[in-house]
Scaffold this active site. Structure first.
Site, PDB file in Angstrom:
ATOM      1  CB  CYS A 190      20.026  86.707  45.947  1.00 34.17           C
ATOM      2  SG  CYS A 190      21.077  85.271  45.749  1.00 34.17           S
TER       3      CYS A 190
ATOM      4  CG  ASP B 250      22.102  84.581  42.623  1.00 35.47           C
ATOM      5  OD1 ASP B 250      21.503  85.323  41.839  1.00 35.47           O
ATOM      6  OD2 ASP B 250      22.933  84.985  43.441  1.00 35.47           O
TER       7      ASP B 250
ATOM      8  CB  CYS C 171      24.247  88.929  41.256  1.00 32.43           C
ATOM      9  SG  CYS C 171      25.000  87.941  42.564  1.00 32.43           S
TER      10      CYS C 171
ATOM     11  CB  CYS D  89      27.294  84.435  45.728  1.00 30.21           C
ATOM     12  SG  CYS D  89      26.057  85.731  45.548  1.00 30.21           S
TER      13      CYS D  89
END
Length: 126
Positions: free
Chosen positions: A37, A39, A62, A106
């Protein structure tokens, strides 16, 4: 369009992240990124007498990445290094009141960056 459902705790940590920025006199730094993603997280720690006296972070990502990073620092602050190393992804998710299934990865950012910061602290001590 898919709308993500975040808990009030997640939204609070996203809108008002705790411990964001750099700390002075840090003696450990850890990073982690998730190529799925995009990150990326840096965690900074100051350890005194085997306790995480101060901790901060900078993150690119995010809302879930920001919230999980913030909660990671909240869970680790004041803990011994051994206690901090036991923090899991589930601990972070539970403390945030849950995450959408597609955002649970995450929580790995914080866990791994914290472990890397503690490893860096031990390397600096040698």
């Amino acid at each position: 369009m898919f709308k993500e459902e975040y808990s009030n705790i997640v939204m609070d940590h996203f809108m008002c992240p705790r411990n964001m920025g750099l700390i002075s006199n840090l003696n450990g730094e850890g990073t982690n990124g998730d190529p799925k993603c995009g990150d990326y997280l840096n965690i900074y720690i100051r350890v005194e007498n085997n306790l995480i006296e101060d901790i901060s972070f900078l993150v690119y990502g995010c809302p879930a990445s920001i919230a999980t990073s913030s909660m990671t620092t909240e869970l680790a602050k004041g803990k011994t290094l051994e206690e901090a190393l036991k923090i899991t992804e589930d601990d972070i998710i539970d403390a945030l009141g849950g995450l959408p299934e597609n955002k649970k990865h995450c929580s790995n950012l914080g866990v791994m960056a914290l472990k890397n910061a503690i490893q860096d602290y031990y390397k600096r001590k040698i």
